[in-house]
Design an enzyme around this catalytic site. Structure first.
Site, PDB file in Angstrom:
ATOM      1  N   LYS A 205       7.765 -13.852   4.125  1.00 15.45           N
ATOM      2  CA  LYS A 205       7.920 -14.606   2.882  1.00 15.45           C
ATOM      3  C   LYS A 205       6.557 -15.058   2.324  1.00 15.45           C
ATOM      4  O   LYS A 205       5.530 -14.824   2.946  1.00 15.45           O
ATOM      5  CB  LYS A 205       8.862 -15.789   3.129  1.00 15.45           C
ATOM      6  CG  LYS A 205      10.279 -15.326   3.544  1.00 15.45           C
ATOM      7  CD  LYS A 205      10.895 -14.510   2.481  1.00 15.45           C
ATOM      8  CE  LYS A 205      12.269 -13.910   2.580  1.00 15.45           C
ATOM      9  NZ  LYS A 205      13.103 -13.923   3.683  1.00 15.45           N
TER      10      LYS A 205
HETATM   11  C1  LIG Z   1      14.557 -13.874   4.041  1.00 16.64           C
HETATM   12  C2  LIG Z   1      15.797 -14.315   3.403  1.00 16.64           C
HETATM   13  C3  LIG Z   1      16.746 -15.072   4.079  1.00 16.64           C
HETATM   14  C4  LIG Z   1      16.653 -15.378   5.545  1.00 16.64           C
HETATM   15  O1  LIG Z   1      15.486 -16.013   5.899  1.00 16.64           O
HETATM   16  P1  LIG Z   1      15.135 -16.201   7.447  1.00 16.64           P
HETATM   17  O2  LIG Z   1      14.156 -17.333   7.452  1.00 16.64           O
HETATM   18  O3  LIG Z   1      14.502 -14.907   7.891  1.00 16.64           O
HETATM   19  O4  LIG Z   1      16.364 -16.487   8.194  1.00 16.64           O
HETATM   20  C5  LIG Z   1      17.859 -15.508   3.402  1.00 16.64           C
HETATM   21  N1  LIG Z   1      18.044 -15.214   2.110  1.00 16.64           N
HETATM   22  C6  LIG Z   1      17.167 -14.466   1.429  1.00 16.64           C
HETATM   23  C7  LIG Z   1      17.433 -14.188  -0.014  1.00 16.64           C
HETATM   24  C8  LIG Z   1      16.018 -13.980   2.048  1.00 16.64           C
HETATM   25  O5  LIG Z   1      15.161 -13.230   1.362  1.00 16.64           O
END
Ligand SMILES: *Cc1c(COP(=O)(O)O)cnc(C)c1O
Length: 430
Positions: A205
């Site tokens: 992210k």
């Molecule tokens: C990455 C992501 C998640 C999950 O995030 P994690 O921290 O890896 O559990 C949930 N929703 C969206 C839209 C994402 O891009």
């Protein structure tokens, strides 16, 4: 112009993209500070001062709440955990429906199933790929309890109409802002507009601590329920904490460690700089691409800012009669890094097609408490289904890439359009 690399012409780019690295000296020092203190986590699942964790967790939550202008931030070990805690805190359970987009990462929807509720998929807006408020309205039934809105690719969803529907039908609105930290919707940060919002600190992210998530809310009662679900609710309540309702007060261990919190605090300080650079690169690329006929650059709605977790390009089939799959093959042969769309609509996953989740009898979808009949048939969200044919996306519009890297993307699209006759014509649909 040169031949496409796909047809044995010269490649535009010969070196792989460098790693997307957001950490440095600050994070290293922060981790050492925690190691030296020796307390890698201070959480205890009991009604005492350690119910809320240690100093790094508390500082991170305070700093996050300040940055996003909310009353409460609750740190968890992933956004998936955060979504699960948020759906749980909403009081959703067996027999209830939660309206959600099918065009999202699977964890968004797993959070609903994890609370024994039934996901009802509503279609997306073909321009922003976010939930279409009219499709949401058509999906509301007497069983609907919540709307889970995702700000996909970093562009805020249409929150105003969602909130209006929620007020009219007494629904909870949860925002999945995993891809949109810092994006603004009419001046308000995405993730802070509904009842609860969830951010991700996963390594892919905008900012990260390896694995991590943050849930934000302005509601004290919801904040407390989130903290209880994070940290062994049933044991904490048994040890003397007063709660208003026992509904969904089953706790887990969704806690973040002090190490991750220390890294996340450093990353939060870098967020604005990282976002600005991403937006600068994306705006530059948009300028480069928007004059190419048939190439549709990302939509940015009035009053919204986009933070480009992914840069998405859709193709006008009238002008560029190429499938997204052919497009990606050609672009990647040039040395770029593109994907066909993002995900298949989630209702096409085997768990929905076979309606098997918990146990072999189909709960929660075929639960005796569930009186509705959510459909997971192909065709329920035609806009989302079409994206596989006409959308290509990339993650490379981010630092450490430069304008020169964006120029290569433009060059690849120009080369493709110039060589379109090299492809065999796309078969008309039967
Ligand atoms: C990455 C992501 C998640 C999950 O995030 P994690 O921290 O890896 O559990 C949930 N929703 C969206 C839209 C994402 O891009």
């Amino acid at each position: 112009m040169a031949k496409l690399a796909l047809f044995n012409g010269p490649r535009i780019r010969s070196t792989p993209y460098p790693m997307h690295r957001t950490t440095g000296k600050e994070e290293k020092e922060a981790v050492l500070r925690v190691i030296e203190r020796g307390v890698l986590s201070a959480f205890e699942g009991t009604n005492n001062e350690y119910f809320l964790g240690g100093p790094e967790i508390k500082a991170l939550e305070q700093e996050w709440a300040y940055r996003f202008r909310v009353n409460y931030a609750v740190a968890v070990n992933s956004a998936t955990s955060g979504l699960f805690a948020a759906v749980g805190a909403s009081g959703v359970g067996p027999g209830d429906e939660v309206i959600v987009t099918p065009f999202t990462m699977s964890g968004t929807v797993a959070a609903i199933l994890g609370c024994n509720a039934v996901p009802v998929f509503a279609d997306v807006d073909p321009d922003t790929f976010n939930l279409d408020p009219e499709a949401v309205e058509r999906s509301i039934t007497p069983r609907t309890k919540a709307i889970l809105v995702v700000h996909i690719f970093g562009h805020p969803a249409e929150m105003e109409p969602m909130l209006a529907l929620a007020r009219r039908h007494d629904l909870i609105v949860i925002e999945d802002a995993a891809q949109a930290p810092g994006a603004l919707y009419h001046g308000e940060p995405a993730g802070t507009i509904g009842h609860m919002g969830v951010f991700s600190l996963n390594c892919n992210k905008h900012i990260q601590c390896g694995e991590g998530g943050i849930v934000v809310t302005n509601n004290e009662g919801l904040a407390q329920r989130l903290r209880l679900i994070r940290n062994h609710a049933e044991a904490v309540i048994a040890s003397g904490m007063n709660v208003e309702s026992l509904v969904n007060m089953l706790g887990f261990n969704l806690r973040m460690t002090e190490l991750e919190a220390a890294v996340a605090r450093c990353q939060l300080k870098k967020l604005q700089g990282l976002l600005s650079r991403r937006v600068e690169l994306a705006d530059y690329l948009t300028t480069q691409l928007q004059s190419i006929p048939g190439v549709r650059v990302p939509t940015v709605r009035p009053g919204c800012s986009h933070v480009y977790y992914r840069y998405a390009i859709s193709l006008d089939p009238e002008v560029i009669p190429l499938s997204a799959a052919d497009m990606v093959r050609a672009l990647n042969a040039e040395g770029l890094d593109f994907y066909v769309s993002y995900v298949k609509p989630l209702y096409l996953q085997p768990i929905f097609q076979h309606e098997i989740v918990f146990g072999s009898r189909g709960c929660p979808i075929k639960c005796p408490w569930y009186e509705g009949k959510a459909s997971y048939a192909r065709g329920i969200c035609p806009n989302a289904e079409r994206l596989e044919e006409m959308l290509v996306t990339t993650e490379i519009v981010r630092p450490p890439q430069t304008f020169a890297d964006m120029d290569q993307i433009q060059e690849a699209f120009l080369k493709l359009v110039d060589n379109i006759h090299e492809f065999s014509p796309v078969k008309p649909e039967p």
